[in-house]
Enzyme design. Structure first.
Site, PDB file in Angstrom:
ATOM      1  N   SER A   7       0.762  -1.198  -0.253  1.00  0.00           N
ATOM      2  CA  SER A   7      -0.037  -0.001   0.090  1.00  0.00           C
ATOM      3  C   SER A   7       0.899   1.246   0.011  1.00  0.00           C
ATOM      4  O   SER A   7       1.619   1.559  -0.986  1.00  0.00           O
ATOM      5  CB  SER A   7      -0.944  -0.075   1.190  1.00  0.00           C
ATOM      6  OG  SER A   7      -2.167   1.057   1.137  1.00  0.00           O
ATOM      7  N   ASP A  65      -8.952  -4.776  -6.604  1.00  0.00           N
ATOM      8  CA  ASP A  65      -8.557  -3.806  -5.483  1.00  0.00           C
ATOM      9  C   ASP A  65      -9.750  -2.811  -5.793  1.00  0.00           C
ATOM     10  O   ASP A  65      -9.587  -2.026  -6.721  1.00  0.00           O
ATOM     11  CB  ASP A  65      -7.355  -3.481  -5.414  1.00  0.00           C
ATOM     12  CG  ASP A  65      -6.925  -2.810  -3.994  1.00  0.00           C
ATOM     13  OD1 ASP A  65      -7.772  -2.083  -3.464  1.00  0.00           O
ATOM     14  OD2 ASP A  65      -5.684  -2.778  -3.958  1.00  0.00           O
ATOM     15  N   HIS A 104      -7.742  -5.635  -1.560  1.00  0.00           N
ATOM     16  CA  HIS A 104      -6.446  -4.878  -1.293  1.00  0.00           C
ATOM     17  C   HIS A 104      -5.422  -5.718  -0.273  1.00  0.00           C
ATOM     18  O   HIS A 104      -4.194  -5.713  -0.275  1.00  0.00           O
ATOM     19  CB  HIS A 104      -6.752  -3.684  -0.503  1.00  0.00           C
ATOM     20  CG  HIS A 104      -5.517  -2.579  -0.074  1.00  0.00           C
ATOM     21  ND1 HIS A 104      -4.883  -2.038  -1.125  1.00  0.00           N
ATOM     22  CD2 HIS A 104      -4.848  -2.171   1.094  1.00  0.00           C
ATOM     23  CE1 HIS A 104      -3.950  -1.450  -0.831  1.00  0.00           C
ATOM     24  NE2 HIS A 104      -3.837  -1.474   0.621  1.00  0.00           N
TER      25      HIS A 104
END
Length: 829
Positions: free
Chosen positions: A687, A761, A795
């Site tokens: 991330s 995602d 994610h």
């Protein structure tokens, strides 16, 4: 035409990593624990660490940011339990033998485990996936006897199934549950017409200012609206333990139900049309009502329009009533909060929030009472009784947090501030009050009494941030004088122990300090977390669990919290892990994996404070960087990457400069120690850590030989109304957005970079397009790069097949471009 010397890797299907890595990924997950209301039994909720890919491949609808499993009519990709064990807590603080909950089908997936208020029964949902039996895919409510473990369905009819998109069920009393069910009148889902009825139109002819961070999966047309209604509409049902079912109200899109402590009322929240095409369902029109528990409407508290205009600014909130709930210390008294600044954090106004209270059925003309007025934004309230409630408020721009002591039953006693501090300064954190369960099943602040002492104390459970690392503690806090007495703290030398919950104490009586019992979790660098009962006055500790080490091959790994300094004087920390049996004098410097995540701060003092403990167990998630200790890598985990903005400066104004400086300091330290080979240091992160990785390969190529970027964001102009903690828009800080977009620096990346991303995602600003466009930019400049898109992954990676492949890809990259260092350029070039 091919390029001379170019490598083509055409592996087909999912790959498995080396056996020593596979063993760690497949390590069994520890069970979750759940205490009975009476604290006399504990459930061990057993689970798998990873889902099979087939779970992620189940049909899914994404509607207004709600992700719906269309087969079971619940949230998609719900983790589930595979079994329930019941243990009795014996008088000597040991656990009795396990009784397995039984009676449900083999292979059942279990969710929503909940104790009855009297602790005699356990409710849970069961789903069994059978291809030839569609009804088995639905969620049914089961009830288990807490003494025998025998379980059976609550209803004989297989047609009464949960609608678990927004809720599941709650115990109203010891024999009745209020359940979200699929309406019996529901038929087949709506079908989309082949020919559209017209164009999709959105209008802002009123010139309203509607700003939101980019969100995917919003409603787009009438068909989406009808699908949303179909899957989210529920019929509330009162289900009794004798198997009878009674409809409660009419079908609606219910999102929450909360019985009052006295079991006479139910607070019911629902959403309704008109829906919005501009915001997620959490901001749809919302109605909150009070009903009696036998199904009669008492009154409507509010009916709020869609919240489309909440400013994109921290501490901005919805207008109208919010945080509506029952006072935990009263039979049936409501409280809620209302913003006075129209929810806009940019407006300067005092008070900013007001907390109100009112009975469920007020007398005619009785207006809500003001409990407290706040100049910051309301965060939470912890109830105790009429003499004590703790109200917390916070404000992001100043990092300020306050805790007020309020006397709800006395208007003559003025509220006073107990704690007023900067929340970034973790060393000043006084801890949170420990809660006890009342006879009505709610949790309130526990009052503690000492022998021959009339004063009333509360217990503050603190994480214990210190320059030496976290040392959790319990403080006996005198609410009248503000004085503290430390009655317990974790061992400083070897163990990391935290207070989890009070074991003693049910009912509304004060707890005597000498009868105190607390559940703690205790671990060390090499010993997995075990649970203990800590008893006063002797503070005797009794271990009640004996979980095996999940990855014995790494049981003797070496761990050290190291301290060093950035060139601007900011003190930094990191956790250095070395493989089992590593001997620096014999083995010399190792290849090293640098795995990090930047954090924003408003002061150097706060940025330099130590967070974490050197004594914590080295736990590993299936995608943890620590797995590569098994491949004889050193791992530098969580090195401090503070991005500081002091005074009028904002952190991102000097992002790249501070990022590089922090990384340089960390690399120099592990090289100075002689444990890391400077030509074989890889950088990676997930991330914001992937975003960091791309920047470091572009701006600090002398530090790293290659990088691994998982699920990152590489073009900040695609989120023009803010990202992470950046609240300025693209038009207010254009240069910041451009400079902070790794895609604009793709021409500078010469070191090998592995980019991994979930194919579906949908986290704001992290859509797969971010990885695809970044990879295209890298290819356009001939960069040595590789893009891996994981099927059905969001994610956070959840499927075993995908996780194994991620570890294989990462291991291959590290073996080839770090261990062997076959990249075009060497570290230090």
């Amino acid at each position: 035409m091919g390029t001379a010397g170019a490598e083509s890797v055409q592996e087909s299907g999912f790959q498995l990593p080396a056996p020593e890595l596979r063993e760690i990924v497949d390590a069994p997950a520890l069970p979750s624990l759940s205490f009975s209301p009476q604290r006399d039994k504990i459930l061990f909720l057993k689970r798998s660490s990873l889902l099979p890919l087939v779970e992620l491949a189940r049909p899914e609808e994404k509607l207004a940011s709600a992700k719906i499993d269309v087969k079971c009519n619940g949230k998609s990709r719900m983790p589930f339990f595979t079994g329930i064990g019941i243990h009795r807590l014996l008088p000597d603080d040991s656990l009795g033998p396990e009784k397995e909950v039984h009676g449900y089908p083999d292979g059942a997936k279990i969710n929503f485990v909940s104790w009855s208020p009297d602790g005699k029964r356990i409710a849970f949902s069961v789903r069994v996936d059978e291809e030839d039996n569609v009804s088995s895919c639905k969620l049914r409510v089961w009830i288990a006897d807490a003494e025998t473990g025998e379980a059976k369905p609550l209803f004989e009819s297989p047609d009464i199934c949960l609608n678990a998109v927004f809720g599941s069920f709650v115990w109203v009393n010891n024999s009745t549950l209020l359940i979200f069910t699929i309406p019996s009148s529901r038929r087949d889902p709506p079908k989309k017409t082949m020919v559209p009825l017209g164009p999709k139109i959105q209008s802002n002819e009123q010139k309203n200012i509607i700003i939101s961070r980019m969100t995917d999966n919003l409603l787009k047309d009438e068909y989406d609206e009808s699908l949303f209604d179909y899957y989210t509409t529920a019929q509330l049902v009162l289900g009794s333990l004798d198997g009878t079912a009674k409809d409660f109200g009419t079908p609606a899109v219910y999102t929450a139900v909360e019985p009052s402590p006295d079991q006479k009322y139910v607070l019911i929240t629902s959403m309704h049309r008109p829906y919005s095409y501009k915001v997620p369902c959490a901001r749809f029109s919302q109605k909150v009502q009070v009903w009696t528990t036998d199904g009669k409407l008492v009154r409507e508290l509010c009916d709020l329009p869609p919240a489309e205009d909440i400013p994109v600014c921290y501490n901005s909130v919805r207008e109208g009533m919010r945080s509506i709930s029952w006072r935990a210390d009263k039979p049936s008294t409501l409280y809620w909060v209302e913003a006075q600044d129209r929810g806009d954090a940019n407006v300067e106004l005092s008070p900013r929030d007001i907390i109100y209270t009112q009975p469920a059925e007020p007398a005619e003309g009785e207006k809500p009472e003001i409990l407290h007025k706040l100049d910051l934004r309301f965060r939470s309230v912890s109830w105790c009784d009429d003499s004590l409630a703790l109200v917390n408020e916070t404000w992001y721009k100043t990092s300020q947090t306050r805790t007020w002591l309020v006397c709800p039953g006395s208007k003559d006693v003025a509220p006073r501030v107990l704690f007023d501090r900067v929340f970034e300064n973790v060393y000043s954190d006084p801890g949170s009050p420990m809660m006890t369960r009342t006879s009505t099943g709610t949790n309130v602040v526990a009052k503690i009494k000492k022998e021959n002492d009339e004063q009333i104390y509360i217990l503050l459970n603190g994480r214990g941030f210190t320059p030496e690392g976290n040392i959790p503690f319990l403080d006996l806090f005198d609410i009248n004088t503000g004085s503290k007495e430390r009655i317990w703290e974790s061992n400083r030398e070897k163990y990391f122990e935290t207070a989890v919950a009070l074991v003693f104490g049910q009912g509304e009586e004060d707890i005597n300090l000498n009868q105190l019992k607390i559940l703690t979790s205790k671990e060390s660098k090499t010993e997995i977390t075990q649970y203990h009962i800590l008893s006063w006055p002797l503070k005797k500790s009794s271990q009640i669990t004996n979980f095996p080490h999940p990855y014995p091959t790494l049981a003797s790994l070496q761990k050290e919290m190291i301290k060093y300094q950035r060139k601007d004087g900011v003190p930094l920390t990191a956790t250095l892990y070395l493989p089992p049996g590593y001997d620096q004098s014999k083995d010399g410097p190792l290849p090293c994996l640098f795995w990090a995540y930047p954090e924003d701060y408003k002061s150097k003092d706060a940025a330099g404070q130590v967070r974490g403990s050197p004594n914590e167990f080295s736990g590993m998630t299936p995608t943890s960087s620590l797995i590569f200790l098994a491949r004889r890598f050193a791992v530098l985990a969580g090195p401090s990457i503070p991005i500081i903005g002091e005074g009028d400066k904002l952190p991102n104004d000097r992002f790249v400069e501070q990022l590089v400086s922090s990384a340089e300091a960390a690399v120099e330290e592990v090289v100075r120690r002689g444990v890391a080979d400077p030509s074989r240091i890889a950088v990676g992160g997930h991330s914001y850590g992937a975003f960091m990785t791309a920047h470091l390969l572009a701006h600090a190529p002398h530090l790293f030989c290659c990088g691994i970027a998982r699920s990152g964001s590489y073009n900040k102009t695609l989120t023009p109304f803010g990202f992470q903690t950046e609240f300025r828009t693209l038009w207010e800080a254009t240069n910041v957005y451009i400079e902070m977009s790794p895609i604009t620096h793709a021409n500078k990346i010469k070191k090998p970079i592995l980019i991994i991303h979930g194919e579906v995602d949908d986290k704001v600003g992290l859509f797969p397009m971010q990885a695809e466009r970044f990879f295209d930019a890298l290819k356009g400049h001939g960069a040595l790069s590789r893009l891996v898109l994981l099927p059905f992954e969001h994610h956070v990676y959840a499927a075993r097949e995908n996780v194994m492949h991620v570890i294989w890809e990462t291991d291959r990259w590290l073996q080839k471009y770090c261990l062997s260092n076959t990249s075009d350029g060497k570290c230090g070039a």
